[in-house]
Design an enzyme around this catalytic site. Structure first.
Site, PDB file in Angstrom:
ATOM      1  N   LYS A   1     -17.829 -16.691   1.749  1.00 22.97           N
ATOM      2  CA  LYS A   1     -19.282 -16.674   1.922  1.00 22.97           C
ATOM      3  C   LYS A   1     -20.056 -16.119   0.738  1.00 22.97           C
ATOM      4  CE  LYS A   1     -19.740 -15.841   6.852  1.00 22.97           C
ATOM      5  NZ  LYS A   1     -19.915 -14.610   7.663  1.00 22.97           N
TER       6      LYS A   1
ATOM      7  N   ARG B   1       0.821  -1.212   0.000  1.00 19.68           N
ATOM      8  CA  ARG B   1       0.000   0.000   0.000  1.00 19.68           C
ATOM      9  C   ARG B   1       0.856   1.264   0.000  1.00 19.68           C
ATOM     10  NH1 ARG B   1      -4.867  -2.270   3.896  1.00 19.68           N
ATOM     11  NH2 ARG B   1      -6.231  -2.739   2.162  1.00 19.68           N
TER      12      ARG B   1
ATOM     13  N   GLY C   1     -12.702  -3.793   0.286  1.00 20.73           N
ATOM     14  CA  GLY C   1     -14.075  -3.357   0.551  1.00 20.73           C
ATOM     15  C   GLY C   1     -14.580  -2.398  -0.514  1.00 20.73           C
TER      16      GLY C   1
ATOM     17  N   GLY D   1      -9.120  -8.451  -0.946  1.00 19.89           N
ATOM     18  CA  GLY D   1      -7.855  -8.470  -0.224  1.00 19.89           C
ATOM     19  C   GLY D   1      -7.199  -9.844  -0.218  1.00 19.89           C
TER      20      GLY D   1
END
Ligand code: ADP
Ligand code: MG
Length: 400
Positions: A204, A39, A381, A357
């Site tokens: 999920k 990052r 996200g 991620g």
């Protein structure tokens, strides 16, 4: 969206929101060490371009989720040190976010200098739900600078003082990273070249329902692997043993399968799986057909025939979006599905985008050449929310 090229920055104080939320480990001697500086690297082009044009660069970022104000564990000191190395110049860490320490550090700057403000989440106003409270911090931050640049793609889905509120108070633009991310996602959401293949995995279905629903109307093929494939297999009436299953999503997934048929989207599910007796690298494991999972066994990766099938359905794509590993790639016996899919994507002749991620982490962990992808998103996200078709507040504010 304005870019930094549209801003007059020479000799001016430029406040840049970056994403420096890097993973840290504490060594035996108590010092903290950055385990992945991706990052920080991603922020360098914007910082360097501004410095080259004579700007005074003031960086604002967060680290972790501080609960009770400042703490040495969540100080940005290791980030300032790493940035200093990468830029080849001393990056001063201000002792606070927006008060005397910040004003002092900024007051001492010359053109081309870089100051990093201390962890902005040390100030609880940053994440307040109350716009008036956030606005106070935003005004203090704005007072330190002449212009604002948004370059923390990992936070543009947040309504926070240093992301959205401060942009409303200063002339603003998107940094190079945010611009590149926004352009790539705009392309895959509105104007993809075809065939357009989306590959979804991860743990999920419920995390990715919004993504599936939004993308189903746009894609030619949807490939589903990872933990979420078992809810699809269950919806088709198969036994899934003790695999990850979201019983409460089975009806929803039946609806998605019907919708895919109606929209003539090719839905591709695993035809075989690696199943194990426990969630462990040492557990007994074997390969079974997708409709032959026995009780007591859990699927932890797609099988070899699925690897071939998925690679074949990816090969002729002109646009690929991949989110979510195909198996428990963190354990070597269950990493081959993710490796095969990632490798197949790197061979595609078209726009290939990795979001999520864990998917980006899998690419690095498995040693797959990152340059084989057109774009690996830095915001898990934020990229998911874009793929869901949402308007992100930190991007919307830059359009005004
Ligand atoms: P991303 O961060 O890329 O969006 P997710 O967070 O949705 O991905 O999911 C990543 C996790 O899914 C990984 O930790 C991986 O171990 C797990 N996973 C993948 N396949 C399975 C499976 N069959 N059973 C259990 N967990 C799985
Ligand atoms: Mg994840």
């Amino acid at each position: 969206m304005q870019t930094i090229d549209d801003l007059d920055v020479a000799g001016r104080r430029v406040l840049v929101r970056t994403d420096f939320n890097v993973p840290l480990e504490t060594l035996a001697d108590g010092t903290r060490h950055i385990t992945d500086d991706g990052r920080i690297q991603a922020a360098l082009p914007t910082i360097q371009a501004l410095r080259d044009r004579g700007a005074r660069v003031i960086l604002v970022a967060h680290l972790g989720r501080p609960k009770d104000g400042p703490s040495s564990e969540l100080s940005l000191a290791p980030v300032a040190a790493r940035l200093s190395e990468l830029l080849g110049t001393t990056v001063v860490l201000a002792t606070d976010v927006s008060r005397d320490g910040a004003a002092h550090a900024v007051g001492a700057m010359h053109d081309g200098d870089v100051v990093l403000l201390e962890n902005v989440r040390f100030d609880a106003r940053e994440t307040s739900k109350d716009p008036a409270v956030r606005g106070e911090l935003a005004r203090e931050l704005a007072a330190l600078a002449d212009v604002f640049v948004s370059d923390g793609f990992g936070v543009v889905h947040r309504e926070q003082a240093s992301v959205t509120d401060v942009a409303r108070l200063l002339p603003h633009a998107a940094g190079k990273l945010v611009l590149a991310e926004a352009l790539v996602f705009s392309k895959v959401l509105t104007d993809p070249d075809r065939p357009y293949v989306v590959i979804l995995g991860g743990s999920k279905v419920s995390d990715k329902l919004g993504v599936i629903t939004n993308l189903l109307t746009k894609v030619d093929r949807l490939i589903v692997g990872g933990g979420m494939c078992f809810t699809f297999l269950a919806a088709m009436g198969y036994n899934v043993g003790s695999s990850l299953l979201e019983v409460d999503q089975i009806e929803t997934v039946k609806g998605l399968i019907a919708q895919a048929t109606e929209l003539e989207v090719e839905l591709i599910l695993p035809v075989d799986l690696v199943v194990a007796t426990a969630f462990s690298a040492d557990a007994q494991h074997k390969i079974v057909a997708a409709d032959k999972i026995q009780d007591g066994w859990m699927g932890l990766d797609i099988g070899p025939n699925s690897r071939l099938l998925f690679a074949e359905r990816i090969a002729d794509a002109r646009t690929v979006v991949w989110n979510g590993p195909m198996g428990v790639f963190e354990m070597a016996p269950y990493a081959e599905g993710t490796r095969a899919v990632a490798t197949a994507i790197t061979q595609v002749n078209g726009l290939t985008v990795v979001g999520g991620g864990d998917s980006a982490a899998a690419v690095r962990l498995l040693g797959i050449d990152e340059s084989g992808f057109s774009h690996i998103s830095t915001g898990g996200g934020a990229s998911l929310e874009l793929l869901e078709g949402r308007v992100l507040p930190g991007l919307a504010v830059l359009e005004g």
